[in-house]
Motif scaffolding. Structure first.
Motif, PDB file in Angstrom:
ATOM      1  N   ALA A 254       0.857  -1.183   0.000  1.00 32.06           N
ATOM      2  CA  ALA A 254       0.000   0.000   0.000  1.00 32.06           C
ATOM      3  C   ALA A 254       0.894   1.235   0.000  1.00 32.06           C
ATOM      4  CB  ALA A 254      -0.911   0.000   1.229  1.00 32.06           C
ATOM      5  N   PRO A 255       0.398   2.365  -0.522  1.00 32.28           N
ATOM      6  CA  PRO A 255       1.197   3.587  -0.500  1.00 32.28           C
ATOM      7  C   PRO A 255       1.610   3.947   0.925  1.00 32.28           C
ATOM      8  CG  PRO A 255      -0.742   3.856  -1.879  1.00 32.28           C
ATOM      9  CD  PRO A 255      -0.913   2.555  -1.172  1.00 32.28           C
ATOM     10  N   ALA A 256       2.861   4.268   1.115  1.00 35.04           N
ATOM     11  CA  ALA A 256       3.367   4.577   2.450  1.00 35.04           C
ATOM     12  C   ALA A 256       3.831   6.020   2.582  1.00 35.04           C
ATOM     13  CB  ALA A 256       4.514   3.639   2.794  1.00 35.04           C
ATOM     14  N   GLY A 257       3.487   6.881   1.633  1.00 32.67           N
ATOM     15  CA  GLY A 257       3.875   8.278   1.738  1.00 32.67           C
ATOM     16  C   GLY A 257       5.084   8.601   0.872  1.00 32.67           C
ATOM     17  N   ALA A 258       5.357   9.884   0.771  1.00 31.35           N
ATOM     18  CA  ALA A 258       6.441  10.333  -0.100  1.00 31.35           C
ATOM     19  C   ALA A 258       7.803   9.917   0.416  1.00 31.35           C
ATOM     20  CB  ALA A 258       6.377  11.859  -0.250  1.00 31.35           C
ATOM     21  N   ASP A 259       7.939   9.693   1.721  1.00 31.47           N
ATOM     22  CA  ASP A 259       9.249   9.369   2.285  1.00 31.47           C
ATOM     23  C   ASP A 259       9.472   7.866   2.391  1.00 31.47           C
ATOM     24  OD1 ASP A 259       7.292   8.977   4.153  1.00 31.47           O
ATOM     25  OD2 ASP A 259       8.465   9.742   5.852  1.00 31.47           O
ATOM     26  N   ALA A 260       8.650   7.055   1.702  1.00 28.67           N
ATOM     27  CA  ALA A 260       8.797   5.607   1.791  1.00 28.67           C
ATOM     28  C   ALA A 260      10.117   5.139   1.203  1.00 28.67           C
ATOM     29  CB  ALA A 260       7.632   4.912   1.085  1.00 28.67           C
TER      30      ALA A 260
ATOM     31  N   ASP B 225      12.922   6.424   1.516  1.00 23.84           N
ATOM     32  CA  ASP B 225      14.022   6.651   2.452  1.00 23.84           C
ATOM     33  C   ASP B 225      13.997   5.668   3.622  1.00 23.84           C
ATOM     34  OD1 ASP B 225      14.718   8.809   0.871  1.00 23.84           O
ATOM     35  OD2 ASP B 225      13.502  10.218   2.046  1.00 23.84           O
ATOM     36  N   LYS B 226      13.012   4.773   3.644  1.00 17.34           N
ATOM     37  CA  LYS B 226      12.873   3.847   4.765  1.00 17.34           C
ATOM     38  C   LYS B 226      13.204   2.420   4.326  1.00 17.34           C
ATOM     39  CE  LYS B 226       9.427   6.536   7.318  1.00 17.34           C
ATOM     40  NZ  LYS B 226       8.123   6.515   8.003  1.00 17.34           N
TER      41      LYS B 226
ATOM     42  N   LEU C 273       9.753   0.368   7.671  1.00 12.95           N
ATOM     43  CA  LEU C 273       8.423  -0.078   7.272  1.00 12.95           C
ATOM     44  C   LEU C 273       8.365  -1.581   7.533  1.00 12.95           C
ATOM     45  CD1 LEU C 273       8.024   1.798   3.856  1.00 12.95           C
ATOM     46  CD2 LEU C 273       7.111   2.482   6.082  1.00 12.95           C
ATOM     47  N   THR C 274       7.262  -2.060   8.063  1.00 13.80           N
ATOM     48  CA  THR C 274       7.222  -3.466   8.468  1.00 13.80           C
ATOM     49  C   THR C 274       5.974  -4.169   7.967  1.00 13.80           C
ATOM     50  OG1 THR C 274       7.518  -4.958  10.351  1.00 13.80           O
ATOM     51  CG2 THR C 274       6.088  -3.051  10.679  1.00 13.80           C
ATOM     52  N   TYR C 275       5.789  -5.415   8.409  1.00 13.80           N
ATOM     53  CA  TYR C 275       4.722  -6.303   7.953  1.00 13.80           C
ATOM     54  C   TYR C 275       3.734  -6.573   9.092  1.00 13.80           C
ATOM     55  CZ  TYR C 275       7.978  -7.417   4.126  1.00 13.80           C
ATOM     56  OH  TYR C 275       8.839  -7.352   3.053  1.00 13.80           O
ATOM     57  N   SER C 276       2.578  -7.125   8.720  1.00 11.79           N
ATOM     58  CA  SER C 276       1.584  -7.526   9.720  1.00 11.79           C
ATOM     59  C   SER C 276       1.800  -8.986  10.106  1.00 11.79           C
ATOM     60  CB  SER C 276       0.169  -7.330   9.164  1.00 11.79           C
ATOM     61  OG  SER C 276      -0.077  -5.976   8.894  1.00 11.79           O
ATOM     62  N   GLY C 277       3.010  -9.285  10.499  1.00  6.49           N
ATOM     63  CA  GLY C 277       3.367 -10.634  10.887  1.00  6.49           C
ATOM     64  C   GLY C 277       4.831 -10.669  11.298  1.00  6.49           C
ATOM     65  N   PHE C 278       5.250 -11.790  11.869  1.00  7.45           N
ATOM     66  CA  PHE C 278       6.667 -11.962  12.187  1.00  7.45           C
ATOM     67  C   PHE C 278       7.079 -13.375  11.805  1.00  7.45           C
ATOM     68  CE2 PHE C 278       4.645 -13.734  15.865  1.00  7.45           C
ATOM     69  CZ  PHE C 278       5.536 -14.632  16.435  1.00  7.45           C
TER      70      PHE C 278
END
Length: 318
Positions: free
Chosen positions: A102-108, A110-111, A177-182
């Protein structure tokens, strides 16, 4: 007959729904079995960062490569392994070729995209806090675990959290930026494998899905549908019986002529505790004594022509 046909249609539907619920009760885990979570899938084909994780992916085995982020690590107290209470060491891992869902913003750009990985367990708090992953490439096979709900950990030392919650990890590591799981590793290779090393014990993957079996909830619904079918038949029988009784007593309102006046008969006078037997006799056509009146006594010794035989005088011959 029309109402009987309708009831039969309803009963057929109810029995069919009951059979469907029985089938669901016997095969509640068909969707889980069809997913074939035991087959190893490429991580980037089943998981996307910044996107919800479908429940069907719980326990899915995956393969991936990447590298550790040793400084982005948390310790989770209150965990148990083989009856011993201790700490989980969870380190962020950056997969190669990670995708955003999903879109994570303009600074994605850099992460860094990373996923929490359970590196091991220890009963010693100092060992857990000082353990670090090595730098270098890693190839890993692991099982996807669903993230846990966040819990407040204000009373914990710095670097410790109560659950593996990605919402908390994002606050701790804002550059990721991370996931909905591990991930719970099965094996790792490479110069920086770092699984169950540096004083940590290996934590085997566990199954979070429900085991197969008979679903009692679906079985209960199946019984309810059968009860509805029986009730439909019973209601039809009651309506048929009531209609028969009305017709037998001649009080069927459906056959009344609207132009004809309706006659009402009072069978019980005000203040009386019983119904007049004579009135009931007129209504039913039965003798009054059948409704509580005294049965009339028959006169004895009367001749066939009505003369009293006791007053007759024998005739003597002259």
């Amino acid at each position: 007959m029309g109402s009987l046909l309708l009831v039969l249609v309803l009963v057929t539907c109810f029995v069919g729904l009951s059979a469907w619920q029985v089938d669901r009760a016997q095969h509640k885990n068909d969707a889980v079995d069809a997913a074939d979570v035991e087959e190893i899938e490429p991580f980037n084909e089943v998981m996307e960062a910044q996107a919800p994780m479908p429940g069907i992916l719980a326990d899915q085995r995956v393969s991936l490569s990447g590298h550790w982020l040793p400084d982005n690590q948390v310790v989770v107290p209150g965990r148990v392994l083989d009856g011993d209470k201790g700490y989980w060491v969870v380190t962020m891992f950056a997969p190669d070729g990670a995708r955003l869902g999903a879109p994570a913003g303009a600074d994605a750009d850099d992460k860094t995209i990373a996923i929490p990985v359970l590196r091991g367990f220890t009963t010693d708090e100092q060992t857990a806090m000082e353990s670090r992953a090595a730098q270098g490439p890693v190839e890993m096979k692991a099982q996807i675990g669903p993230v846990e709900g966040p819990k407040p950990g204000n009373s914990l030392p710095e670097g410790q959290v109560r659950t593996v919650s990605t919402s908390q990890l994002i606050n701790l590591f804002p550059d990721l930026l991370t996931y909905s799981g591990f991930l719970i590793p099965e094996s790792a290779s490479g110069e920086a494998a770092s699984i169950a090393t540096d004083g940590l014990e290996y934590v085997p993957p566990t199954t979070t899905r429900e085991e197969g079996g008979f679903d009692l909830q679906s079985a209960g619904y199946a019984i309810e549908w059968l009860i509805f079918a029986v009730m439909a038949l019973y209601m039809w029988w009651q309506l048929l019986r009531d209609d028969f009784v009305r017709r037998r007593l001649g009080s069927d309102s459906d056959t009344q002529d609207p132009a004809s006046p309706v006659e009402y008969v009072v069978v019980k006078s005000a203040g009386r505790s019983s119904i007049d037997p004579e009135v009931m006799s007129g209504l039913t056509g039965l003798p009054a004594h059948r409704h509580g009146a005294k049965k009339p006594r028959s006169r004895r010794g009367r001749s066939a022509d009505g003369a009293d035989s006791t007053n007759a005088t024998p005739t003597e011959g002259n």
